[in-house]
Write a protein that holds these residues in place. Structure first.
Motif, mmCIF file in Angstrom:
data_model
loop_
_atom_site.group_PDB
_atom_site.id
_atom_site.type_symbol
_atom_site.label_atom_id
_atom_site.label_comp_id
_atom_site.label_asym_id
_atom_site.label_seq_id
_atom_site.Cartn_x
_atom_site.Cartn_y
_atom_site.Cartn_z
ATOM 1 N N PRO A 117 9.821 71.019 -34.634
ATOM 2 C CA PRO A 117 9.068 69.842 -34.213
ATOM 3 C C PRO A 117 9.771 68.553 -34.627
ATOM 4 O O PRO A 117 9.792 67.585 -33.863
ATOM 5 N N GLU A 118 10.383 68.545 -35.831
ATOM 6 C CA GLU A 118 11.063 67.339 -36.308
ATOM 7 C C GLU A 118 12.234 66.970 -35.398
ATOM 8 O O GLU A 118 12.423 65.805 -35.051
ATOM 9 N N ALA A 119 13.041 67.962 -35.015
ATOM 10 C CA ALA A 119 14.210 67.699 -34.168
ATOM 11 C C ALA A 119 13.766 67.147 -32.812
ATOM 12 O O ALA A 119 14.338 66.164 -32.308
ATOM 13 N N TYR A 120 12.720 67.758 -32.236
ATOM 14 C CA TYR A 120 12.242 67.286 -30.932
ATOM 15 C C TYR A 120 11.713 65.866 -31.033
ATOM 16 O O TYR A 120 12.068 64.989 -30.225
ATOM 17 N N ASP A 166 5.243 63.940 -27.872
ATOM 18 C CA ASP A 166 5.883 64.492 -29.069
ATOM 19 C C ASP A 166 5.717 66.016 -29.012
ATOM 20 O O ASP A 166 5.254 66.550 -27.989
ATOM 21 N N PHE A 167 6.105 66.693 -30.090
ATOM 22 C CA PHE A 167 6.021 68.159 -30.110
ATOM 23 C C PHE A 167 4.606 68.645 -29.792
ATOM 24 O O PHE A 167 4.418 69.581 -29.009
ATOM 25 N N GLY A 168 3.610 67.992 -30.377
ATOM 26 C CA GLY A 168 2.220 68.395 -30.163
ATOM 27 C C GLY A 168 1.814 68.293 -28.693
ATOM 28 O O GLY A 168 1.095 69.146 -28.163
ATOM 29 N N PHE A 169 2.309 67.240 -28.013
ATOM 30 C CA PHE A 169 2.011 67.049 -26.588
ATOM 31 C C PHE A 169 2.577 68.202 -25.756
ATOM 32 O O PHE A 169 1.877 68.788 -24.917
ATOM 33 N N VAL A 170 3.849 68.551 -26.008
ATOM 34 C CA VAL A 170 4.492 69.641 -25.261
ATOM 35 C C VAL A 170 3.784 70.970 -25.544
ATOM 36 O O VAL A 170 3.483 71.744 -24.631
ATOM 37 N N ALA A 171 3.479 71.207 -26.834
ATOM 38 C CA ALA A 171 2.811 72.451 -27.211
ATOM 39 C C ALA A 171 1.445 72.549 -26.548
ATOM 40 O O ALA A 171 1.041 73.617 -26.077
ATOM 41 N N GLY A 172 0.737 71.425 -26.492
ATOM 42 C CA GLY A 172 -0.570 71.404 -25.846
ATOM 43 C C GLY A 172 -0.474 71.751 -24.376
ATOM 44 O O GLY A 172 -1.285 72.509 -23.837
ATOM 45 N N PRO A 229 5.119 70.922 -40.885
ATOM 46 C CA PRO A 229 3.979 70.105 -41.310
ATOM 47 C C PRO A 229 2.873 70.103 -40.250
ATOM 48 O O PRO A 229 3.158 69.943 -39.060
ATOM 49 N N ALA A 230 1.628 70.289 -40.683
ATOM 50 C CA ALA A 230 0.515 70.433 -39.743
ATOM 51 C C ALA A 230 0.325 69.205 -38.864
ATOM 52 O O ALA A 230 -0.139 69.307 -37.724
ATOM 53 N N ASP A 231 0.688 68.020 -39.368
ATOM 54 C CA ASP A 231 0.443 66.799 -38.573
ATOM 55 C C ASP A 231 1.399 66.681 -37.389
ATOM 56 O O ASP A 231 1.201 65.849 -36.501
ATOM 57 N N LEU A 232 2.459 67.516 -37.344
ATOM 58 C CA LEU A 232 3.366 67.494 -36.200
ATOM 59 C C LEU A 232 2.962 68.524 -35.149
ATOM 60 O O LEU A 232 3.502 68.530 -34.050
ATOM 61 N N LEU A 233 2.018 69.395 -35.508
ATOM 62 C CA LEU A 233 1.671 70.512 -34.622
ATOM 63 C C LEU A 233 0.403 70.206 -33.829
ATOM 64 O O LEU A 233 -0.393 69.345 -34.223
ATOM 65 N N CYS A 240 -3.328 74.840 -33.951
ATOM 66 C CA CYS A 240 -2.596 75.663 -34.921
ATOM 67 C C CYS A 240 -3.383 75.848 -36.216
ATOM 68 O O CYS A 240 -3.279 76.882 -36.873
ATOM 69 N N THR A 241 -4.135 74.820 -36.614
ATOM 70 C CA THR A 241 -4.858 74.885 -37.883
ATOM 71 C C THR A 241 -6.276 75.399 -37.706
ATOM 72 O O THR A 241 -6.957 75.677 -38.678
#
Lengths: 126, 153
Positions: free
Chosen positions: A47-50, B64-70, B143-147, B151-152
């Motif tokens: 996630p950090e890299a992205y 961000d990562f969370g958007f793509v994962a969603g 870190p949970a705030d990036l996911l 996930c939690t």
């Protein structure tokens, strides 16, 4: 008598220039696509890299680049419909010139809708 | 222009039968048809993609990562992105192939450029497909705030 084409110009006018613009926009979009698949692939790294790389897409210079990218896509899409109408509609070739100005009109309307929205997201200080 | 000058011209008259000696297949025709069929689909797929990612919500500033994962939590967007990847890559590769054929006059130059093109095609399509199918929205140790929130939960 029609004027002779000058220099290396093929026929000029709407027919040739829309073809040139279709090529140039298609070529640019393709290279963005390669980069875009690579940057999205970073979700598989961490996630950090992205987030770090996608963060660079949010700076104002890249924001203007995205505006250019969307402009290229919108023109290529609308002109592609025009190409299909020229190919498949029986009156297409006769109206190809008019249809280019319809494409330009739709392009202006679409970008007038998209540009303020996107620039607000880029410069709005979220 | 009279018929006699046309007959003497080295350029064949429009719609005259083509010299078929150099081609034995219809692949260029299939390519021509594919560009149009995929073009229509790509218009829908890409306009939808641009709407979801750049216009809806807070646009690019929300990505961000969370958007793509969603998004990829839904099979709809997995299939959407997979179709977009394949169709756009084939459409774009065929377009660039045409450009290379038009402007690279030496055979060697064409071979080199097209080899690089097909390599880029293969790497990009394989990588993109693997990413869509092997994506883990909740990588352990992050870190949970990036996911994404699920996930939690």
């Amino acid at each position: 008598m029609p004027e002779a084409p000058a220099g290396t110009l093929y026929r000029g006018r709407e027919g040739m220039w829309s073809w040139v613009a279709h090529r140039v926009t298609g070529f640019l979009i393709f290279f963005f696509l390669l980069v875009h698949v690579l940057d999205t692939a970073l979700v598989r790294v961490s996630p950090e890299a992205y987030n770090a790389v996608i963060g660079t897409y949010k700076n104002p210079v890249m924001g203007l680049g995205e505006l250019g990218l969307v402009a290229a896509i919108v023109f290529h899409a609308f002109n592609g419909i025009r190409v299909m109408l020229v190919d498949f509609w029986k009156n297409g070739p006769r109206y190809q010139r008019v249809m280019l100005w319809v494409v330009v009109g739709l392009f202006v309307v679409t970008m007038a809708g998209f540009a303020p929205r996107h620039l607000m997201n880029v410069f709005g200080g979220h | 222009m009279t018929a006699t000058t046309e007959a003497r011209s080295p350029i064949p008259a429009p719609r005259s039968p083509r010299n078929r000696r150099t081609t034995r297949t219809n692949y260029e025709l299939y390519g021509w048809v594919f560009m149009r069929a995929s073009g229509v689909l790509l218009l829908v797929l890409i306009f939808g993609h641009l709407f979801m990612n750049l216009i809806d919500g807070d646009g690019i500033s929300a990505i961000d990562f969370g958007f793509v994962a969603g998004k990829w939590a839904s099979p709809l967007w997995q299939v959407w992105d997979l179709l977009m990847l394949w169709l756009a890559m084939i459409h774009g590769t065929n377009g660039v192939r045409t450009i290379i054929n038009d402007y690279a006059e030496r055979t060697g130059t064409r071979v080199v450029l097209k080899s690089a093109l097909y390599l880029a095609f293969t790497v990009t399509v394989v990588l993109g497909t693997l990413v869509i199918f092997t994506f883990d929205p909740c990588p352990p140790g992050s870190p949970a705030d990036l996911l994404p929130s699920f996930c939690t939960a």
